[in-house]
Scaffold this motif. Structure first.
Motif, PDB file in Angstrom:
ATOM      1  N   SER A   1      -5.614  -0.355  -3.969  1.00  0.00           N
ATOM      2  CA  SER A   1      -6.098  -1.038  -5.162  1.00  0.00           C
ATOM      3  C   SER A   1      -7.558  -1.376  -4.905  1.00  0.00           C
ATOM      4  O   SER A   1      -7.866  -2.148  -4.011  1.00  0.00           O
ATOM      5  CB  SER A   1      -5.283  -2.315  -5.395  1.00  0.00           C
ATOM      6  OG  SER A   1      -5.845  -3.066  -6.443  1.00  0.00           O
TER       7      SER A   1
ATOM      8  N   LYS B   1      -6.818  -7.747  -8.657  1.00  0.00           N
ATOM      9  CA  LYS B   1      -6.467  -6.839  -7.564  1.00  0.00           C
ATOM     10  C   LYS B   1      -5.540  -7.506  -6.546  1.00  0.00           C
ATOM     11  O   LYS B   1      -4.553  -6.919  -6.127  1.00  0.00           O
ATOM     12  CB  LYS B   1      -7.724  -6.320  -6.862  1.00  0.00           C
ATOM     13  CG  LYS B   1      -8.609  -5.443  -7.730  1.00  0.00           C
ATOM     14  CD  LYS B   1      -9.857  -4.981  -7.000  1.00  0.00           C
ATOM     15  CE  LYS B   1     -10.764  -6.095  -6.590  1.00  0.00           C
ATOM     16  NZ  LYS B   1     -11.444  -6.817  -7.656  1.00  0.00           N
ATOM     17  N   SER B   2      -5.854  -8.739  -6.163  1.00  0.00           N
ATOM     18  CA  SER B   2      -5.014  -9.461  -5.199  1.00  0.00           C
ATOM     19  C   SER B   2      -3.647  -9.756  -5.786  1.00  0.00           C
ATOM     20  O   SER B   2      -2.620  -9.622  -5.106  1.00  0.00           O
ATOM     21  CB  SER B   2      -5.685 -10.767  -4.767  1.00  0.00           C
ATOM     22  OG  SER B   2      -6.868 -10.496  -4.061  1.00  0.00           O
TER      23      SER B   2
ATOM     24  N   ALA C   1      -1.636  -6.618  -5.732  1.00  0.00           N
ATOM     25  CA  ALA C   1      -1.197  -6.300  -4.368  1.00  0.00           C
ATOM     26  C   ALA C   1       0.015  -7.140  -3.979  1.00  0.00           C
ATOM     27  O   ALA C   1       1.003  -6.613  -3.450  1.00  0.00           O
ATOM     28  CB  ALA C   1      -2.338  -6.522  -3.381  1.00  0.00           C
ATOM     29  N   ILE C   2      -0.027  -8.441  -4.243  1.00  0.00           N
ATOM     30  CA  ILE C   2       1.087  -9.314  -3.884  1.00  0.00           C
ATOM     31  C   ILE C   2       2.343  -8.968  -4.672  1.00  0.00           C
ATOM     32  O   ILE C   2       3.449  -8.939  -4.125  1.00  0.00           O
ATOM     33  CB  ILE C   2       0.702 -10.792  -4.082  1.00  0.00           C
ATOM     34  CG1 ILE C   2      -0.338 -11.207  -3.040  1.00  0.00           C
ATOM     35  CG2 ILE C   2       1.919 -11.700  -4.020  1.00  0.00           C
ATOM     36  CD1 ILE C   2       0.145 -11.119  -1.603  1.00  0.00           C
TER      37      ILE C   2
ATOM     38  N   VAL D   1       3.827  -5.870  -3.121  1.00  0.00           N
ATOM     39  CA  VAL D   1       4.454  -6.187  -1.832  1.00  0.00           C
ATOM     40  C   VAL D   1       5.814  -6.844  -2.065  1.00  0.00           C
ATOM     41  O   VAL D   1       6.808  -6.475  -1.446  1.00  0.00           O
ATOM     42  CB  VAL D   1       3.539  -7.096  -0.982  1.00  0.00           C
ATOM     43  CG1 VAL D   1       4.298  -7.704   0.182  1.00  0.00           C
ATOM     44  CG2 VAL D   1       2.334  -6.320  -0.476  1.00  0.00           C
ATOM     45  N   GLU D   2       5.862  -7.825  -2.950  1.00  0.00           N
ATOM     46  CA  GLU D   2       7.131  -8.512  -3.229  1.00  0.00           C
ATOM     47  C   GLU D   2       8.185  -7.548  -3.760  1.00  0.00           C
ATOM     48  O   GLU D   2       9.348  -7.608  -3.353  1.00  0.00           O
ATOM     49  CB  GLU D   2       6.905  -9.648  -4.216  1.00  0.00           C
ATOM     50  CG  GLU D   2       6.156 -10.819  -3.618  1.00  0.00           C
ATOM     51  CD  GLU D   2       5.853 -11.913  -4.626  1.00  0.00           C
ATOM     52  OE1 GLU D   2       5.986 -11.667  -5.847  1.00  0.00           O
ATOM     53  OE2 GLU D   2       5.476 -13.007  -4.192  1.00  0.00           O
TER      54      GLU D   2
ATOM     55  N   VAL E   1       6.671  -3.183   4.737  1.00  0.00           N
ATOM     56  CA  VAL E   1       5.405  -3.217   4.014  1.00  0.00           C
ATOM     57  C   VAL E   1       4.310  -3.821   4.888  1.00  0.00           C
ATOM     58  O   VAL E   1       4.539  -4.812   5.573  1.00  0.00           O
ATOM     59  CB  VAL E   1       5.533  -4.070   2.729  1.00  0.00           C
ATOM     60  CG1 VAL E   1       4.215  -4.129   1.988  1.00  0.00           C
ATOM     61  CG2 VAL E   1       6.633  -3.523   1.833  1.00  0.00           C
TER      62      VAL E   1
ATOM     63  N   CYS F   1       0.272  -5.078   4.347  1.00  0.00           N
ATOM     64  CA  CYS F   1      -0.735  -5.358   3.331  1.00  0.00           C
ATOM     65  C   CYS F   1      -2.052  -5.644   4.038  1.00  0.00           C
ATOM     66  O   CYS F   1      -2.134  -6.541   4.871  1.00  0.00           O
ATOM     67  CB  CYS F   1      -0.279  -6.556   2.508  1.00  0.00           C
ATOM     68  SG  CYS F   1      -1.429  -7.013   1.208  1.00  0.00           S
TER      69      CYS F   1
ATOM     70  N   GLU G   1      -6.111  -6.495   3.503  1.00  0.00           N
ATOM     71  CA  GLU G   1      -7.179  -6.887   2.600  1.00  0.00           C
ATOM     72  C   GLU G   1      -8.503  -6.536   3.270  1.00  0.00           C
ATOM     73  O   GLU G   1      -8.767  -6.944   4.388  1.00  0.00           O
ATOM     74  CB  GLU G   1      -7.116  -8.383   2.307  1.00  0.00           C
ATOM     75  CG  GLU G   1      -8.206  -8.822   1.355  1.00  0.00           C
ATOM     76  CD  GLU G   1      -8.045 -10.267   0.932  1.00  0.00           C
ATOM     77  OE1 GLU G   1      -7.497 -11.052   1.725  1.00  0.00           O
ATOM     78  OE2 GLU G   1      -8.459 -10.599  -0.178  1.00  0.00           O
TER      79      GLU G   1
ATOM     80  N   LEU H   1      -6.248 -13.318   0.271  1.00  0.00           N
ATOM     81  CA  LEU H   1      -4.793 -13.193   0.137  1.00  0.00           C
ATOM     82  C   LEU H   1      -4.044 -14.253   0.934  1.00  0.00           C
ATOM     83  O   LEU H   1      -3.140 -14.890   0.406  1.00  0.00           O
ATOM     84  CB  LEU H   1      -4.318 -11.802   0.566  1.00  0.00           C
ATOM     85  CG  LEU H   1      -4.567 -10.673  -0.406  1.00  0.00           C
ATOM     86  CD1 LEU H   1      -4.039  -9.364   0.167  1.00  0.00           C
ATOM     87  CD2 LEU H   1      -3.932 -10.941  -1.741  1.00  0.00           C
TER      88      LEU H   1
ATOM     89  N   CYS I   1       1.653 -11.374   5.102  1.00  0.00           N
ATOM     90  CA  CYS I   1       0.636 -10.391   4.807  1.00  0.00           C
ATOM     91  C   CYS I   1      -0.535 -10.557   5.729  1.00  0.00           C
ATOM     92  O   CYS I   1      -0.924 -11.633   6.058  1.00  0.00           O
ATOM     93  CB  CYS I   1       0.197 -10.572   3.359  1.00  0.00           C
ATOM     94  SG  CYS I   1      -0.874  -9.316   2.730  1.00  0.00           S
TER      95      CYS I   1
END
Length: 63
Positions: A9, A18-19, A22-23, A26-27, A36, A38, A40, A48, A63
């Protein structure tokens, strides 16, 4: 054999989600029992961990 997928992303403008995206990804992947990682890469305002109360390393859900 496990399938490996990379999802990126990116964007130059701040504050467009974007953040958050991403979260949420991931969830969703964790709910499906995926492994997973992650990462940043924003050197100017990494957020994050602080934003979502996550540690920088560790077990599932971090993360």
């Amino acid at each position: 054999m496990d399938k490996k997928v990379l999802i990126f992303s990116t964007g130059a403008k701040g504050g467009v989600g974007k953040s958050t995206l991403a979260i949420l990804m991931v969830e969703a992947l964790l709910e499906g029992e995926a492994t997973v990682a992650c990462l940043e890469g924003d050197e100017r305002s990494a957020s994050l961990g602080a934003k979502y109360g996550l540690s920088s390393r560790g077990s599932r859900g971090q993360c």
